[in-house]
Design a protein around this motif. Structure first.
Motif, PDB file in Angstrom:
ATOM      1  N   UNK A 139      38.915  -6.063   4.525  1.00 59.18           N
ATOM      2  CA  UNK A 139      39.752  -4.920   4.176  1.00 59.18           C
ATOM      3  C   UNK A 139      41.026  -4.918   5.013  1.00 59.18           C
ATOM      4  N   UNK A 140      40.886  -5.191   6.308  1.00 57.78           N
ATOM      5  CA  UNK A 140      42.065  -5.192   7.180  1.00 57.78           C
ATOM      6  C   UNK A 140      43.023  -6.327   6.829  1.00 57.78           C
ATOM      7  N   UNK A 141      42.502  -7.434   6.336  1.00 63.57           N
ATOM      8  CA  UNK A 141      43.375  -8.530   5.900  1.00 63.57           C
ATOM      9  C   UNK A 141      44.262  -8.051   4.754  1.00 63.57           C
ATOM     10  N   UNK A 142      43.686  -7.326   3.823  1.00 62.57           N
ATOM     11  CA  UNK A 142      44.475  -6.764   2.717  1.00 62.57           C
ATOM     12  C   UNK A 142      45.511  -5.773   3.228  1.00 62.57           C
ATOM     13  N   UNK A 143      45.129  -4.965   4.204  1.00 69.44           N
ATOM     14  CA  UNK A 143      46.033  -3.939   4.718  1.00 69.44           C
ATOM     15  C   UNK A 143      47.167  -4.526   5.545  1.00 69.44           C
ATOM     16  N   UNK A 144      47.030  -5.777   5.969  1.00 72.18           N
ATOM     17  CA  UNK A 144      48.042  -6.406   6.828  1.00 72.18           C
ATOM     18  C   UNK A 144      49.298  -6.812   6.058  1.00 72.18           C
ATOM     19  N   UNK A 145      49.248  -6.761   4.742  1.00 76.25           N
ATOM     20  CA  UNK A 145      50.408  -7.124   3.922  1.00 76.25           C
ATOM     21  C   UNK A 145      51.591  -6.219   4.277  1.00 76.25           C
ATOM     22  N   UNK A 146      52.686  -6.772   4.808  1.00 81.58           N
ATOM     23  CA  UNK A 146      53.818  -5.927   5.213  1.00 81.58           C
ATOM     24  C   UNK A 146      54.480  -5.217   4.042  1.00 81.58           C
ATOM     25  N   UNK A 147      54.255  -5.702   2.820  1.00 79.71           N
ATOM     26  CA  UNK A 147      54.865  -5.072   1.659  1.00 79.71           C
ATOM     27  C   UNK A 147      53.907  -4.183   0.894  1.00 79.71           C
ATOM     28  N   UNK A 148      52.802  -3.812   1.514  1.00 76.18           N
ATOM     29  CA  UNK A 148      51.788  -3.028   0.820  1.00 76.18           C
ATOM     30  C   UNK A 148      52.335  -1.673   0.392  1.00 76.18           C
ATOM     31  N   UNK A 149      51.992  -1.262  -0.815  1.00 80.06           N
ATOM     32  CA  UNK A 149      52.445   0.032  -1.328  1.00 80.06           C
ATOM     33  C   UNK A 149      51.659   1.147  -0.648  1.00 80.06           C
ATOM     34  N   UNK A 150      52.304   2.292  -0.405  1.00 80.74           N
ATOM     35  CA  UNK A 150      51.603   3.397   0.258  1.00 80.74           C
ATOM     36  C   UNK A 150      50.299   3.789  -0.423  1.00 80.74           C
ATOM     37  N   UNK A 151      50.286   3.813  -1.751  1.00 81.08           N
ATOM     38  CA  UNK A 151      49.062   4.197  -2.464  1.00 81.08           C
ATOM     39  C   UNK A 151      47.941   3.206  -2.204  1.00 81.08           C
ATOM     40  N   UNK A 152      48.272   1.908  -2.196  1.00 83.97           N
ATOM     41  CA  UNK A 152      47.262   0.885  -1.917  1.00 83.97           C
ATOM     42  C   UNK A 152      46.784   0.999  -0.474  1.00 83.97           C
ATOM     43  N   UNK A 153      47.707   1.289   0.445  1.00 86.13           N
ATOM     44  CA  UNK A 153      47.319   1.433   1.846  1.00 86.13           C
ATOM     45  C   UNK A 153      46.362   2.602   2.022  1.00 86.13           C
ATOM     46  N   UNK A 154      46.633   3.728   1.372  1.00 86.31           N
ATOM     47  CA  UNK A 154      45.751   4.891   1.478  1.00 86.31           C
ATOM     48  C   UNK A 154      44.354   4.568   0.964  1.00 86.31           C
ATOM     49  N   UNK A 155      44.294   3.855  -0.167  1.00 90.69           N
ATOM     50  CA  UNK A 155      42.994   3.494  -0.735  1.00 90.69           C
ATOM     51  C   UNK A 155      42.213   2.585   0.220  1.00 90.69           C
ATOM     52  N   UNK A 156      42.885   1.583   0.775  1.00 92.06           N
ATOM     53  CA  UNK A 156      42.221   0.646   1.676  1.00 92.06           C
ATOM     54  C   UNK A 156      41.875   1.303   3.007  1.00 92.06           C
ATOM     55  N   UNK A 157      42.710   2.229   3.453  1.00 92.84           N
ATOM     56  CA  UNK A 157      42.423   2.948   4.690  1.00 92.84           C
ATOM     57  C   UNK A 157      41.099   3.701   4.571  1.00 92.84           C
ATOM     58  N   UNK A 158      40.933   4.403   3.478  1.00 91.76           N
ATOM     59  CA  UNK A 158      39.673   5.122   3.265  1.00 91.76           C
ATOM     60  C   UNK A 158      38.514   4.144   3.107  1.00 91.76           C
ATOM     61  N   UNK A 159      38.752   3.042   2.401  1.00 89.21           N
ATOM     62  CA  UNK A 159      37.698   2.051   2.198  1.00 89.21           C
ATOM     63  C   UNK A 159      37.220   1.479   3.530  1.00 89.21           C
ATOM     64  N   UNK A 160      38.156   1.210   4.447  1.00 90.98           N
ATOM     65  CA  UNK A 160      37.787   0.656   5.755  1.00 90.98           C
ATOM     66  C   UNK A 160      36.864   1.605   6.507  1.00 90.98           C
ATOM     67  N   UNK A 161      37.263   2.861   6.607  1.00 89.57           N
ATOM     68  CA  UNK A 161      36.467   3.820   7.367  1.00 89.57           C
ATOM     69  C   UNK A 161      35.113   4.082   6.695  1.00 89.57           C
TER      70      UNK A 161
END
Length: 238
Positions: free
Chosen positions: A113-135
């Motif tokens: 999950x953190x590998x996906x979140x490391x994308x510097x161009x990640x969209x805010x909506x995708x980041x929010x989804x992955x942030x919740x998924x990680x926790x």
């Protein structure tokens, strides 16, 4: 908001899930007032399942339900701080229980999950989804459906406000650094360190969201620092 007509047999549950998701993601933003009829028309159903869903969402504190309309709850800046304090207490307990049951597969999933979140161009909506998924993926390791349900419910209360966080920060580098540190502590089974890092992580996020929300609403913000003195092993898992 997804406008696809609902044809499944479990209409009431589907309507509830759609509306809850729309509130979480901000498709139905905080403060908006909308009629039950317009919601029903959008979803392609009668007003009856919409009304039932709204009663459930009201019980969860997500909407204010009137006879023919509903208003999505708008948290104040201070309420955001309070909700994050509740999150801290629940997530401290979940972290303790999760560390007792953690597997190598769990750690690999968290790292992915953190590998996906490391994308510097990640969209805010995708980041929010992955942030919740990680926790949530970590707290699933606690093997406590009741505790996980409470965590989901409290996340839902503040999830729409996380759009403010995602739109306020210049990038997610600091949040990513904190997540990496948390994963390091999870992997080493360092409970005191993890509880302390979790408290700091939630304080950082809470402060960012509350300050942005307070500025938008013209409110002073009560700064309630997460009490890291409480970051100690809690009640053993039953």
């Amino acid at each position: 908001m997804n406008r696809e007509a609902i044809t499944v047999s479990t209409v009431n549950q589907e309507v509830y899930e759609r509306l809850r998701g729309a509130i979480r993601t901000g498709s139905l933003p905080p403060g908006v007032k909308i009629s039950l009829r317009s919601l029903a028309d959008t979803l392609g159903v009668s007003t009856m399942p919409v009304r039932e869903a709204m009663r459930k969402l009201q019980a969860q504190g997500l909407v204010q339900f009137e006879r023919r309309s509903v208003t999505v709850v708008q948290l104040t800046a201070d309420e955001v701080v309070q909700v994050f304090q509740i999150r801290l207490r629940l997530e401290q307990l979940a972290a303790e229980w999760a560390l007792q049951r953690l597997t190598d597969e769990d750690i690999a999933d968290l790292r992915a999950v953190l590998v996906e979140m490391a994308d510097p161009g990640i969209a805010p909506e995708a980041w929010r989804r992955l942030n919740r998924q990680f926790h949530v993926r970590f707290y699933q390791c606690a093997r406590s459906p009741h505790l996980l349900e409470l965590i989901h419910n409290i996340w839902d209360r503040v999830d729409s406000s996380m759009t403010i966080y995602a739109s306020t920060v210049d990038d997610f580098a600091e949040a990513h650094r904190q997540h990496l540190r948390m994963l390091e502590l999870i992997e080493s089974r360092d409970l005191p360190g993890l509880l302390d890092e979790t408290a700091w992580h939630l304080e950082y996020t809470s402060r960012t969201v509350a300050e942005a929300l307070g500025e938008a609403l013209g409110e002073p913000v009560l700064h309630a620092r997460a009490d890291t003195a409480d970051a100690t092993p809690l009640t053993p898992h039953p």
